[in-house]
Motif scaffolding. Structure first.
Motif, PDB file in Angstrom:
ATOM      1  N   VAL A 157       0.835  -1.203   0.000  1.00 21.54           N
ATOM      2  CA  VAL A 157       0.000   0.000   0.000  1.00 21.54           C
ATOM      3  C   VAL A 157       0.871   1.255   0.000  1.00 21.54           C
ATOM      4  CG1 VAL A 157      -1.631   1.346   1.374  1.00 21.54           C
ATOM      5  CG2 VAL A 157      -1.987  -1.113   1.074  1.00 21.54           C
ATOM      6  N   ILE A 158       1.887   1.277   0.856  1.00 24.10           N
ATOM      7  CA  ILE A 158       2.755   2.459   0.952  1.00 24.10           C
ATOM      8  C   ILE A 158       3.521   2.679  -0.347  1.00 24.10           C
ATOM      9  CG2 ILE A 158       4.747   3.420   2.159  1.00 24.10           C
ATOM     10  CD1 ILE A 158       3.756   1.938   4.664  1.00 24.10           C
ATOM     11  N   LEU A 164       2.691   1.646  -3.393  1.00 24.12           N
ATOM     12  CA  LEU A 164       1.760   2.065  -4.445  1.00 24.12           C
ATOM     13  C   LEU A 164       1.368   3.529  -4.290  1.00 24.12           C
ATOM     14  CD1 LEU A 164      -0.557  -1.073  -4.753  1.00 24.12           C
ATOM     15  CD2 LEU A 164       1.215  -0.310  -6.343  1.00 24.12           C
ATOM     16  N   LEU A 165       1.162   3.972  -3.047  1.00 23.53           N
ATOM     17  CA  LEU A 165       0.883   5.387  -2.819  1.00 23.53           C
ATOM     18  C   LEU A 165       2.073   6.248  -3.222  1.00 23.53           C
ATOM     19  CD1 LEU A 165      -0.992   5.314   0.617  1.00 23.53           C
ATOM     20  CD2 LEU A 165      -1.966   5.793  -1.636  1.00 23.53           C
ATOM     21  N   ASN A 166       3.271   5.717  -2.995  1.00 18.16           N
ATOM     22  CA  ASN A 166       4.482   6.443  -3.383  1.00 18.16           C
ATOM     23  C   ASN A 166       4.551   6.598  -4.898  1.00 18.16           C
ATOM     24  OD1 ASN A 166       6.944   7.736  -3.135  1.00 18.16           O
ATOM     25  ND2 ASN A 166       8.102   5.823  -3.202  1.00 18.16           N
ATOM     26  N   ARG A 187       2.100   6.998  -6.777  1.00 18.81           N
ATOM     27  CA  ARG A 187       1.121   8.030  -7.117  1.00 18.81           C
ATOM     28  C   ARG A 187       1.449   9.370  -6.446  1.00 18.81           C
ATOM     29  NH1 ARG A 187      -4.898   5.851  -6.558  1.00 18.81           N
ATOM     30  NH2 ARG A 187      -5.179   7.839  -7.642  1.00 18.81           N
ATOM     31  N   LYS A 188       2.689   9.470  -5.950  1.00 16.70           N
ATOM     32  CA  LYS A 188       3.188  10.712  -5.333  1.00 16.70           C
ATOM     33  C   LYS A 188       2.393  11.098  -4.088  1.00 16.70           C
ATOM     34  CE  LYS A 188       4.831  12.513  -9.767  1.00 16.70           C
ATOM     35  NZ  LYS A 188       6.206  12.082  -9.504  1.00 16.70           N
ATOM     36  N   SER A 189       1.940  10.087  -3.349  1.00 17.31           N
ATOM     37  CA  SER A 189       1.263  10.339  -2.078  1.00 17.31           C
ATOM     38  C   SER A 189       1.804   9.343  -1.067  1.00 17.31           C
ATOM     39  CB  SER A 189      -0.254  10.163  -2.227  1.00 17.31           C
ATOM     40  OG  SER A 189      -0.880  10.260  -0.963  1.00 17.31           O
ATOM     41  N   THR A 190       2.656   9.817  -0.155  1.00 19.45           N
ATOM     42  CA  THR A 190       3.365   8.909   0.749  1.00 19.45           C
ATOM     43  C   THR A 190       2.986   9.112   2.206  1.00 19.45           C
ATOM     44  OG1 THR A 190       5.196  10.480   0.880  1.00 19.45           O
ATOM     45  CG2 THR A 190       5.354   8.768  -0.792  1.00 19.45           C
ATOM     46  N   SER A 191       1.873   9.776   2.468  1.00 15.39           N
ATOM     47  CA  SER A 191       1.536  10.032   3.866  1.00 15.39           C
ATOM     48  C   SER A 191       1.195   8.723   4.579  1.00 15.39           C
ATOM     49  CB  SER A 191       0.392  11.038   3.946  1.00 15.39           C
ATOM     50  OG  SER A 191      -0.713  10.565   3.189  1.00 15.39           O
ATOM     51  N   ALA A 192      -0.021   8.225   4.422  1.00 16.73           N
ATOM     52  CA  ALA A 192      -0.472   6.947   5.001  1.00 16.73           C
ATOM     53  C   ALA A 192       0.095   6.741   6.399  1.00 16.73           C
ATOM     54  CB  ALA A 192      -0.074   5.790   4.092  1.00 16.73           C
ATOM     55  N   CYS A 204      -0.794   3.331   8.177  1.00 21.00           N
ATOM     56  CA  CYS A 204      -0.127   2.182   7.553  1.00 21.00           C
ATOM     57  C   CYS A 204       1.348   2.142   7.934  1.00 21.00           C
ATOM     58  CB  CYS A 204      -0.278   2.244   6.032  1.00 21.00           C
ATOM     59  SG  CYS A 204      -1.939   1.920   5.417  1.00 21.00           S
TER      60      CYS A 204
END
Length: 313
Positions: A41-42, A44-46, A48-53, A56
């Motif tokens: 999950v982390i 994949l978010l990375n 998409r340039k979104s690494t907050s989570a 997680c």
């Protein structure tokens, strides 16, 4: 200390739910599956340039810390009991150590920047990785020797250094090659992980490394899990030549339930941290006296915090 008794092959082997019970095996398998899922999950978010989570990330770190400590612990128990533990239980410990390694490496792939920001966390992770590798190689060498010598299944694993070769079994070549490949792979992965952990800057192809590495770790985790399920009495029938006696390793007790109950602790701790960050009223005294964790220079340097022990002052 008890001496090795390698001259007489016992008729039966006592079960050992402490290392091969259903609860112990499930705790390793479930932790590995959850950690790989959170790491995916982390990553994949990375992409998409979104690494907050944040949830997680905190859960993954907690599961990883728990898994690597239990992995080191169960390998230490196996080596401490090598004068009485048979190859069947020792092999299961080796498989569980592989699950621990996969969990740790998946966490490193996903949270490498978190470790780089704090030199204490970075070197603590490095130390745990080294201890896990060292124990895993030693356990793997015992497993390799037992395969090469075709050790009698009811003799203690420590007898691999004291008995004569009984000749090769039907699948000795495949087992030997597979065992050597896993040991070599562990060393290579540790070397690459060390470079990956201490690299000051993130290369452009970092995301590709994360995806490829995660796929390889998923394959290793699935392979180790399938092997544990097939060989253990907790889920299947053990090799008939072992002749296990005593309480079945499928039986449930508090000792088997405890490892599964401990999986709830990371969830509770994460909820408490998140709720505390959101709901606790900040203290003005703390705000005035506290200093930022990272300086502007460190943040401009990609968030890499250099160790004060040997870094530039």
């Amino acid at each position: 200390m008890t001496n090795y008794n390698c001259s007489r092959v016992p008729d039966t082997v006592q079960t050992d739910a402490g290392v091969a019970g259903a609860g112990v095996l499930l705790s390793f398998i479930i932790t590995n599956m959850l950690s790989i899922f959170l790491a995916a999950v982390i990553i994949l978010l990375n992409l998409r340039k979104s690494t907050s989570a944040p949830i997680c990330r905190k859960l993954l770190l907690s599961f990883s810390d728990q898994q690597i400590i239990t992995g080191i612990g169960i390998q230490s128990v196996g080596l401490a009991k090598m004068k009485t533990m048979v190859p069947y239980h020792f092999f299961i410990i080796w498989l569980l150590s592989l699950l621990s390694t996969v969990t740790n490496q998946a966490t490193l792939l996903a949270l490498v920047n978190d470790f780089k920001r704090d030199w204490v966390l970075r070197w603590l992770r490095q130390f745990l990785m080294f201890i896990n590798l060292l124990l895993g190689c030693v356990v793997g060498i015992f497993v390799l020797r037992s395969v090469m010598k075709n050790l009698e299944p009811r003799l203690p694993i420590g007898c691999v250094w004291h008995v004569a070769d009984r000749g090769s079994s039907s699948n000795a070549a495949l087992s030997t090659a597979g065992t050597i490949a896993v040991i070599v792979a562990n060393v290579i992965v540790f070397t690459l992980a060390t470079w990956y952990l201490h690299a000051r800057t993130n290369p452009k192809w970092l995301k590709s490394v994360q995806v490829v590495g995660l796929v390889a770790l998923v394959a290793m985790g699935v392979g180790a899990t399938i092997r544990v399920v097939l060989v253990s009495q907790a889920f299947n029938d053990p090799p008939p030549s072992v002749h296990l006696t005593g309480p079945s390793e499928k039986d449930w007790s508090f000792g088997q339930l405890l490892p599964l109950l401990l999986l709830i602790l990371p969830v509770i701790s994460t909820v408490e941290i998140i709720r505390g960050e959101l709901r606790v009223t900040p203290n003005k005294v703390d705000d005035e006296m506290s200093a930022p964790l990272f300086s502007d220079t460190e943040l401009q340097n990609g968030g890499y915090q250099q160790s004060p022990l040997w870094g530039k002052r």
